[in-house]
Enzyme design. Structure first.
Site, PDB file in Angstrom:
ATOM      1  N   HIS A  56      42.108  48.590  29.016  1.00 49.12           N
ATOM      2  CA  HIS A  56      40.458  48.179  28.054  1.00 49.12           C
ATOM      3  C   HIS A  56      39.727  48.950  29.440  1.00 49.12           C
ATOM      4  O   HIS A  56      40.376  49.131  30.511  1.00 49.12           O
ATOM      5  CB  HIS A  56      40.842  46.859  27.780  1.00 49.12           C
ATOM      6  N   HIS A  58      37.439  48.243  30.966  1.00 47.24           N
ATOM      7  CA  HIS A  58      36.414  47.999  32.271  1.00 47.24           C
ATOM      8  C   HIS A  58      36.812  48.210  33.543  1.00 47.24           C
ATOM      9  O   HIS A  58      37.942  48.566  33.931  1.00 47.24           O
ATOM     10  CB  HIS A  58      36.691  46.446  32.231  1.00 47.24           C
ATOM     11  N   ASP A  60      37.387  47.872  36.767  1.00 46.89           N
ATOM     12  CA  ASP A  60      37.824  46.829  37.244  1.00 46.89           C
ATOM     13  C   ASP A  60      39.528  47.454  36.710  1.00 46.89           C
ATOM     14  O   ASP A  60      40.838  46.575  37.937  1.00 46.89           O
ATOM     15  CB  ASP A  60      37.962  45.736  38.159  1.00 46.89           C
ATOM     16  N   HIS A  61      39.840  47.727  35.207  1.00 50.38           N
ATOM     17  CA  HIS A  61      41.241  48.532  35.364  1.00 50.38           C
ATOM     18  C   HIS A  61      40.935  49.707  35.284  1.00 50.38           C
ATOM     19  O   HIS A  61      42.694  50.373  34.586  1.00 50.38           O
ATOM     20  CB  HIS A  61      41.508  47.394  34.281  1.00 50.38           C
ATOM     21  N   HIS A 114      37.854  39.746  24.096  1.00 53.45           N
ATOM     22  CA  HIS A 114      37.354  40.796  25.350  1.00 53.45           C
ATOM     23  C   HIS A 114      36.286  41.931  25.383  1.00 53.45           C
ATOM     24  O   HIS A 114      35.399  42.165  25.523  1.00 53.45           O
ATOM     25  CB  HIS A 114      37.934  40.515  26.591  1.00 53.45           C
ATOM     26  N   ASP A 133      43.847  41.522  29.834  1.00 55.67           N
ATOM     27  CA  ASP A 133      42.310  40.409  30.631  1.00 55.67           C
ATOM     28  C   ASP A 133      42.105  39.659  28.678  1.00 55.67           C
ATOM     29  O   ASP A 133      41.068  39.400  28.399  1.00 55.67           O
ATOM     30  CB  ASP A 133      40.905  40.542  30.132  1.00 55.67           C
ATOM     31  N   HIS A 171      45.217  38.947  36.304  1.00 60.33           N
ATOM     32  CA  HIS A 171      43.322  38.377  36.615  1.00 60.33           C
ATOM     33  C   HIS A 171      44.785  36.972  37.555  1.00 60.33           C
ATOM     34  O   HIS A 171      45.351  36.276  37.193  1.00 60.33           O
ATOM     35  CB  HIS A 171      42.395  38.513  37.072  1.00 60.33           C
TER      36      HIS A 171
HETATM   37 ZN   LIG Z   1      38.512  43.024  31.491  1.00 57.57          ZN
END
Ligand SMILES: [Zn+2]
Length: 255
Positions: A56, A58, A60-61, A114, A133, A171
């Site tokens: 996805h 985001h 942090d990915h 998400h 996530d 995570h």
């Molecule tokens: Zn995420």
């Protein structure tokens, strides 16, 4: 030969994972939270990066994608519904598409909630699933872009995978997730066992993942919203699973 994986931490509590095909040498990074830890993992394994499979959009990915692509000229596979928000996408994929990493075959499962375009990669022959996530060990992602109905349906799809499927999530949240889960199902024996196991792993500095779908089904309250005892335990006996799920998610947000 079966797939090999290499798990490592990125940023504060993100997981990076490499997926390697020993037959062809092809190696995929599942998401790319940041470039340096992915490069360190490649160095440690001696594997050469050929692909990045994105779950996805985001940051942090995805923050490491541009640097890794520039260096390794790897292919970037990402959800079609979020391709515009992800840098360097070569191949945009949808529900049911097959993604090859060397000879390894992954099926795309759309798991919105998400984010609206979130996808998971499932390797049926290797009993592996990379779920980003959407599903965490004893938890699930926050419902940021979608709604409870969408997220519950996505979790049902992952729950339907074979019990032996090993799940890699985005995570390390297991310890906090277990603390919360105990408030929903204080008498769940499988959850108590998972708590003791996770404690041992964390004390030894080990990751608490992967976990299997079969284990999660017994202990993850977010996969158990349609279990009558779970609904009854939070005062929602007889209510639809999606409402029970929404209530559990709402409680977790405030926990
Ligand atoms: Zn995420």
């Amino acid at each position: 030969m079966p797939a090999e994986t290499h798990l490592f931490l990125c940023l504060k509590d993100n997981y990076g994972v490499l997926l390697h095909d020993p037959d062809t040498g092809a190696t995929a990074s599942i998401d790319a939270p940041e470039a340096a830890p992915v490069e360190a993992a490649l160095k440690a394994t001696g594997w050469k990066l050929t692909d990045i499979l994105v779950t996805h959009h985001h940051g942090d990915h995805t923050a490491g994608i541009a640097a890794l692509k520039a260096k390794y000229k790897c292919r970037v596979v990402a959800p079609a519904k979020e391709a515009a928000k992800i840098p360097g996408v070569d191949e945009a994929v949808r529900e049911g598409d097959e993604v090859k990493v060397g000879k390894l075959a992954a099926k795309v499962i759309e798991t919105p909630g998400h984010t609206l375009g979130h996808i998971a990669y499932w390797l049926p022959k290797d009993h592996l699933a990379f779920v980003g996530d959407t599903l965490f060990s004893i938890g699930c992602g926050r419902v940021i872009e979608g709604d409870a109905q969408m997220m519950w349906r996505s979790l049902e799809k992952l729950r339907d995978l074979p019990d032996e499927t090993e799940v890699y999530c985005g995570h390390e949240y297991t310890s906090a997730n277990i603390k919360f889960a105990r408030t929903i199902e204080p008498n769940n024996k499988a959850l108590a066992e998972r708590e003791a196991e996770a404690k041992r792993e964390i004390e030894r500095g080990l990751p608490t993942i992967p976990v299997t779908i079969g284990e999660e089904k017994k202990a993850n309250p977010f996969l158990r919203a349609d279990v009558p005892d779970v609904a009854a335990g939070i005062g929602m006996a007889g209510k639809p699973a999606v409402d029970v799920f929404a209530e559990i998610r709402a409680r977790k947000n405030k926990f």
